[in-house]
Enzyme design. Structure first.
Site, PDB file in Angstrom:
ATOM      1  N   ASN A   1      12.323  42.565  36.146  1.00  0.00           N
ATOM      2  CA  ASN A   1      12.229  43.846  35.445  1.00  0.00           C
ATOM      3  C   ASN A   1      12.435  43.647  33.943  1.00  0.00           C
ATOM      4  OD1 ASN A   1      14.882  43.292  36.372  1.00  0.00           O
ATOM      5  ND2 ASN A   1      15.522  45.410  36.128  1.00  0.00           N
TER       6      ASN A   1
ATOM      7  N   GLU B   1      13.234  46.068  30.818  1.00  0.00           N
ATOM      8  CA  GLU B   1      13.603  47.426  30.434  1.00  0.00           C
ATOM      9  C   GLU B   1      13.286  47.712  28.977  1.00  0.00           C
ATOM     10  OE1 GLU B   1      17.673  47.991  31.722  1.00  0.00           O
ATOM     11  OE2 GLU B   1      16.980  48.183  33.798  1.00  0.00           O
TER      12      GLU B   1
ATOM     13  N   GLU C   1       8.275  44.121  40.338  1.00  0.00           N
ATOM     14  CA  GLU C   1       7.075  44.063  41.183  1.00  0.00           C
ATOM     15  C   GLU C   1       5.804  44.187  40.348  1.00  0.00           C
ATOM     16  OE1 GLU C   1       9.784  45.832  41.522  1.00  0.00           O
ATOM     17  OE2 GLU C   1      10.226  46.333  43.616  1.00  0.00           O
TER      18      GLU C   1
ATOM     19  N   CYS D   1       5.603  51.430  42.184  1.00  0.00           N
ATOM     20  CA  CYS D   1       5.273  50.053  42.581  1.00  0.00           C
ATOM     21  C   CYS D   1       4.556  50.023  43.934  1.00  0.00           C
ATOM     22  CB  CYS D   1       6.534  49.197  42.622  1.00  0.00           C
ATOM     23  SG  CYS D   1       7.127  48.800  40.965  1.00  0.00           S
TER      24      CYS D   1
HETATM   25  N1  THU Z   1      13.788  48.002  39.520  1.00  0.00           N
HETATM   26  C1  THU Z   1      12.856  47.050  39.809  1.00  0.00           C
HETATM   27  O1  THU Z   1      12.484  46.252  38.956  1.00  0.00           O
HETATM   28  N2  THU Z   1      12.378  46.996  41.068  1.00  0.00           N
HETATM   29  C2  THU Z   1      12.838  47.755  42.119  1.00  0.00           C
HETATM   30  O2  THU Z   1      12.355  47.592  43.245  1.00  0.00           O
HETATM   31  C3  THU Z   1      13.916  48.716  41.895  1.00  0.00           C
HETATM   32  C4  THU Z   1      14.226  48.995  40.471  1.00  0.00           C
HETATM   33  C5  THU Z   1      14.372  48.008  38.183  1.00  0.00           C
HETATM   34  C6  THU Z   1      13.916  49.073  37.253  1.00  0.00           C
HETATM   35  C7  THU Z   1      15.097  49.182  36.307  1.00  0.00           C
HETATM   36  O3  THU Z   1      14.980  48.175  35.323  1.00  0.00           O
HETATM   37  C8  THU Z   1      16.284  48.844  37.169  1.00  0.00           C
HETATM   38  O4  THU Z   1      15.779  48.151  38.295  1.00  0.00           O
HETATM   39  C9  THU Z   1      17.089  50.047  37.619  1.00  0.00           C
HETATM   40  O5  THU Z   1      16.298  50.948  38.305  1.00  0.00           O
END
Ligand code: THU
Length: 128
Positions: free
Chosen positions: A42, A44, A55, A89
């Site tokens: 991820n 941010e 994902e 996703c």
């Molecule tokens: N997040 C993901 O990258 N994938 C997931 O399946 C769940 C959530 C990330 C998004 C954000 O950066 C953090 O987790 C909190 O939601």
């Protein structure tokens, strides 16, 4: 290729997660139809809304490298129960034909089909 290979790649990618706001790190690894592996974490953003999930970062990397179809994905996080992908996703997974989705934490893995996580996705549209 075994699921273990994908899971390991996903944990490696997770270590690169850029998650200064949520502090919640996620990793993903996918296998394309031709057997190549791509990973993502991820990423941010201060705006929050521009955050990219692990994902979709992995899927984007695969498409950028020329993958056309993606077979399966492993998603990892250090959670109490295996991490589950957001609705956005799931829709993007449908776009590229991902059929098997393995949700993982440090000790457990649960395998789902796309249809279980997003019933009737794109029925009559993508595969008409
Ligand atoms: N997040 C993901 O990258 N994938 C997931 O399946 C769940 C959530 C990330 C998004 C954000 O950066 C953090 O987790 C909190 O939601």
């Amino acid at each position: 290729m075994t699921w273990d290979t994908l899971i390991n790649k996903a944990w490696i990618a997770r270590a690169n997660a850029y998650a200064p706001y949520s502090k919640f790190q996620v990793g993903a690894a996918i296998e394309s139809e031709s057997g190549n592996i791509y990973s993502g974490c991820n990423v941010e953003n201060l705006s929050f809304g521009l955050t990219n999930c692990a994902e979709r970062v992995a899927i984007g990397a695969a498409i950028a490298e020329g993958a056309k179809k993606i077979i399966r994905i492993a998603i990892v996080a250090d959670t109490n129960t295996p991490v589950s992908p957001c609705g956005a996703c799931r829709q993007v997974m449908a776009e590229f034909g991902i059929q098997e989705i393995l949700l993982c934490n440090r000790t457990e893995q649960i395998l789902f089909t796309l249809d279980e996580l997003l019933p009737r996705s794109s029925a009559g549209i993508l595969n008409r």
